[in-house]
Motif scaffolding. Structure first.
Motif, PDB file in Angstrom:
ATOM      1  N   SER A 129     -11.829   1.098   5.796  1.00 54.88           N
ATOM      2  CA  SER A 129     -11.864  -0.371   5.839  1.00 54.88           C
ATOM      3  C   SER A 129     -12.155  -0.953   4.466  1.00 54.88           C
ATOM      4  CB  SER A 129     -12.920  -0.852   6.835  1.00 54.88           C
ATOM      5  OG  SER A 129     -12.533  -0.546   8.150  1.00 54.88           O
ATOM      6  N   ALA A 130     -13.076  -0.325   3.749  1.00 53.63           N
ATOM      7  CA  ALA A 130     -13.399  -0.804   2.404  1.00 53.63           C
ATOM      8  C   ALA A 130     -12.199  -0.656   1.469  1.00 53.63           C
ATOM      9  CB  ALA A 130     -14.595  -0.037   1.848  1.00 53.63           C
ATOM     10  N   ILE A 158      -8.989  -0.718   2.368  1.00 48.92           N
ATOM     11  CA  ILE A 158      -7.997  -1.742   2.736  1.00 48.92           C
ATOM     12  C   ILE A 158      -8.446  -3.106   2.219  1.00 48.92           C
ATOM     13  CG2 ILE A 158      -6.875  -2.944   4.653  1.00 48.92           C
ATOM     14  CD1 ILE A 158      -5.821  -0.080   4.103  1.00 48.92           C
ATOM     15  N   ASP A 159      -9.736  -3.414   2.331  1.00 50.00           N
ATOM     16  CA  ASP A 159     -10.256  -4.666   1.775  1.00 50.00           C
ATOM     17  C   ASP A 159      -9.962  -4.749   0.277  1.00 50.00           C
ATOM     18  OD1 ASP A 159     -11.229  -5.481   4.214  1.00 50.00           O
ATOM     19  OD2 ASP A 159     -13.290  -4.858   3.812  1.00 50.00           O
ATOM     20  N   ALA A 160     -10.203  -3.651  -0.437  1.00 52.97           N
ATOM     21  CA  ALA A 160      -9.942  -3.624  -1.884  1.00 52.97           C
ATOM     22  C   ALA A 160      -8.450  -3.780  -2.165  1.00 52.97           C
ATOM     23  CB  ALA A 160     -10.474  -2.339  -2.494  1.00 52.97           C
ATOM     24  N   ALA A 161      -7.616  -3.149  -1.347  1.00 48.54           N
ATOM     25  CA  ALA A 161      -6.169  -3.232  -1.547  1.00 48.54           C
ATOM     26  C   ALA A 161      -5.665  -4.658  -1.352  1.00 48.54           C
ATOM     27  CB  ALA A 161      -5.441  -2.288  -0.589  1.00 48.54           C
ATOM     28  N   LEU A 162      -6.268  -5.367  -0.402  1.00 49.24           N
ATOM     29  CA  LEU A 162      -5.869  -6.754  -0.157  1.00 49.24           C
ATOM     30  C   LEU A 162      -6.457  -7.700  -1.184  1.00 49.24           C
ATOM     31  CD1 LEU A 162      -6.256  -6.893   3.732  1.00 49.24           C
ATOM     32  CD2 LEU A 162      -4.143  -6.739   2.412  1.00 49.24           C
ATOM     33  N   GLY A 163      -7.461  -7.228  -1.921  1.00 52.25           N
ATOM     34  CA  GLY A 163      -8.090  -8.070  -2.936  1.00 52.25           C
ATOM     35  C   GLY A 163      -8.906  -9.187  -2.344  1.00 52.25           C
ATOM     36  N   ARG A 164      -9.420  -8.959  -1.156  1.00 49.99           N
ATOM     37  CA  ARG A 164     -10.191  -9.998  -0.471  1.00 49.99           C
ATOM     38  C   ARG A 164     -11.512  -9.449   0.002  1.00 49.99           C
ATOM     39  NH1 ARG A 164      -6.460 -13.553   3.308  1.00 49.99           N
ATOM     40  NH2 ARG A 164      -8.493 -14.469   3.571  1.00 49.99           N
ATOM     41  N   GLN A 165     -12.503 -10.289  -0.003  1.00 51.66           N
ATOM     42  CA  GLN A 165     -13.799  -9.921   0.554  1.00 51.66           C
ATOM     43  C   GLN A 165     -13.847 -10.216   2.050  1.00 51.66           C
ATOM     44  OE1 GLN A 165     -16.157  -8.352  -1.208  1.00 51.66           O
ATOM     45  NE2 GLN A 165     -14.694  -8.352  -2.888  1.00 51.66           N
ATOM     46  N   ASP A 166     -13.098 -11.217   2.478  1.00 51.42           N
ATOM     47  CA  ASP A 166     -13.086 -11.620   3.882  1.00 51.42           C
ATOM     48  C   ASP A 166     -11.761 -11.202   4.513  1.00 51.42           C
ATOM     49  OD1 ASP A 166     -11.663 -13.394   2.301  1.00 51.42           O
ATOM     50  OD2 ASP A 166     -11.944 -15.046   3.705  1.00 51.42           O
ATOM     51  N   ARG A 167     -11.677  -9.961   4.932  1.00 49.50           N
ATOM     52  CA  ARG A 167     -10.423  -9.434   5.468  1.00 49.50           C
ATOM     53  C   ARG A 167     -10.004 -10.221   6.704  1.00 49.50           C
ATOM     54  NH1 ARG A 167     -10.091  -3.266   6.920  1.00 49.50           N
ATOM     55  NH2 ARG A 167     -10.494  -3.876   9.040  1.00 49.50           N
ATOM     56  N   PRO A 168      -8.764 -10.661   6.747  1.00 46.22           N
ATOM     57  CA  PRO A 168      -8.298 -11.389   7.927  1.00 46.22           C
ATOM     58  C   PRO A 168      -8.187 -10.464   9.137  1.00 46.22           C
ATOM     59  CG  PRO A 168      -6.469 -10.936   6.454  1.00 46.22           C
ATOM     60  CD  PRO A 168      -7.729 -10.489   5.743  1.00 46.22           C
ATOM     61  N   ARG A 169      -8.263 -11.035  10.301  1.00 46.39           N
ATOM     62  CA  ARG A 169      -8.138 -10.230  11.516  1.00 46.39           C
ATOM     63  C   ARG A 169      -6.701  -9.793  11.755  1.00 46.39           C
ATOM     64  NH1 ARG A 169     -12.617 -10.671  15.165  1.00 46.39           N
ATOM     65  NH2 ARG A 169     -14.172 -12.039  14.274  1.00 46.39           N
ATOM     66  N   LEU A 170      -5.752 -10.506  11.228  1.00 48.87           N
ATOM     67  CA  LEU A 170      -4.344 -10.177  11.425  1.00 48.87           C
ATOM     68  C   LEU A 170      -3.732  -9.796  10.088  1.00 48.87           C
ATOM     69  CD1 LEU A 170      -1.788 -10.131  13.180  1.00 48.87           C
ATOM     70  CD2 LEU A 170      -1.470 -12.535  12.630  1.00 48.87           C
ATOM     71  N   LEU A 171      -3.135  -8.630  10.032  1.00 52.56           N
ATOM     72  CA  LEU A 171      -2.451  -8.147   8.843  1.00 52.56           C
ATOM     73  C   LEU A 171      -0.969  -8.136   9.145  1.00 52.56           C
ATOM     74  CD1 LEU A 171      -2.563  -6.865   6.004  1.00 52.56           C
ATOM     75  CD2 LEU A 171      -2.762  -4.662   7.139  1.00 52.56           C
ATOM     76  N   CYS A 172      -0.189  -8.915   8.430  1.00 52.78           N
ATOM     77  CA  CYS A 172       1.250  -9.011   8.662  1.00 52.78           C
ATOM     78  C   CYS A 172       1.985  -7.931   7.884  1.00 52.78           C
ATOM     79  CB  CYS A 172       1.779 -10.384   8.256  1.00 52.78           C
ATOM     80  SG  CYS A 172       1.077 -11.700   9.246  1.00 52.78           S
ATOM     81  N   ILE A 216       0.868  -1.173   0.000  1.00 50.63           N
ATOM     82  CA  ILE A 216       0.000   0.000   0.000  1.00 50.63           C
ATOM     83  C   ILE A 216       0.905   1.224   0.000  1.00 50.63           C
ATOM     84  CG2 ILE A 216      -1.722   1.311   1.290  1.00 50.63           C
ATOM     85  CD1 ILE A 216      -2.739  -1.398   2.358  1.00 50.63           C
ATOM     86  N   LYS A 217       0.823   1.990  -1.082  1.00 54.66           N
ATOM     87  CA  LYS A 217       1.653   3.181  -1.221  1.00 54.66           C
ATOM     88  C   LYS A 217       1.015   4.390  -0.549  1.00 54.66           C
ATOM     89  CE  LYS A 217       5.132   1.975  -3.740  1.00 54.66           C
ATOM     90  NZ  LYS A 217       6.440   2.000  -3.107  1.00 54.66           N
ATOM     91  N   ARG A 218      -0.293   4.559  -0.708  1.00 52.45           N
ATOM     92  CA  ARG A 218      -1.023   5.683  -0.131  1.00 52.45           C
ATOM     93  C   ARG A 218      -2.440   5.234   0.205  1.00 52.45           C
ATOM     94  NH1 ARG A 218       3.360   7.450  -0.647  1.00 52.45           N
ATOM     95  NH2 ARG A 218       4.104   9.371  -1.572  1.00 52.45           N
ATOM     96  N   VAL A 219      -2.965   5.792   1.291  1.00 46.10           N
ATOM     97  CA  VAL A 219      -4.372   5.625   1.611  1.00 46.10           C
ATOM     98  C   VAL A 219      -4.844   6.942   2.221  1.00 46.10           C
ATOM     99  CG1 VAL A 219      -3.974   4.578   3.892  1.00 46.10           C
ATOM    100  CG2 VAL A 219      -6.107   4.147   2.700  1.00 46.10           C
ATOM    101  N   TRP A 220      -5.996   7.403   1.772  1.00 44.21           N
ATOM    102  CA  TRP A 220      -6.531   8.678   2.235  1.00 44.21           C
ATOM    103  C   TRP A 220      -8.045   8.589   2.284  1.00 44.21           C
ATOM    104  CZ3 TRP A 220      -9.914  11.917  -0.386  1.00 44.21           C
ATOM    105  CH2 TRP A 220     -10.155  13.154   0.220  1.00 44.21           C
ATOM    106  N   VAL A 221      -8.618   9.165   3.344  1.00 44.02           N
ATOM    107  CA  VAL A 221     -10.072   9.274   3.481  1.00 44.02           C
ATOM    108  C   VAL A 221     -10.383  10.707   3.894  1.00 44.02           C
ATOM    109  CG1 VAL A 221     -12.108   8.503   4.757  1.00 44.02           C
ATOM    110  CG2 VAL A 221     -10.367   6.845   4.090  1.00 44.02           C
ATOM    111  N   ASP A 222     -11.353  11.309   3.226  1.00 37.90           N
ATOM    112  CA  ASP A 222     -11.801  12.657   3.559  1.00 37.90           C
ATOM    113  C   ASP A 222     -12.247  12.673   5.019  1.00 37.90           C
ATOM    114  OD1 ASP A 222     -13.326  15.013   3.921  1.00 37.90           O
ATOM    115  OD2 ASP A 222     -13.888  15.025   1.801  1.00 37.90           O
TER     116      ASP A 222
END
Length: 77
Positions: free
Chosen positions: A50-51, A53-67, A34-40
């Motif tokens: 959250s949406a 980050i979900d899109a960035a991970l390419g997953r619908q079921d975001r894991p609870r732990l992000l390494c 993830i190079k940049r993330v911004w929310v108004d």
């Protein structure tokens, strides 16, 4: 990151035509960064971040732990 890098941009919308957030991701076959993330600020609290980050991970079921991976040597600027 090694291999062929690909940049993608995802935007978050609430109910109108204007984006309320954006995430920029650099992806290779080995990893996604993830190079940049911004929310108004006005859109915070509506789960736009959250949406994104979900899109960035390419997953619908975001894991609870992000390494996260820390580089072994940090370069000084």
């Amino acid at each position: 990151m090694t291999g062929q890098a690909r940049l993608s941009v995802r935007r978050a919308d609430l109910s109108g035509p204007d984006a309320v957030g954006v995430v920029i991701v650099q992806a290779t076959p080995e990893a996604r960064e993830i190079k940049r993330v911004w929310v108004d600020p006005a859109a915070r609290g509506h789960r736009a971040g959250s949406a994104l980050i979900d899109a960035a991970l390419g997953r619908q079921d975001r894991p609870r732990l992000l390494c996260m991976e820390k580089p072994s040597q940090l370069q000084s600027w």
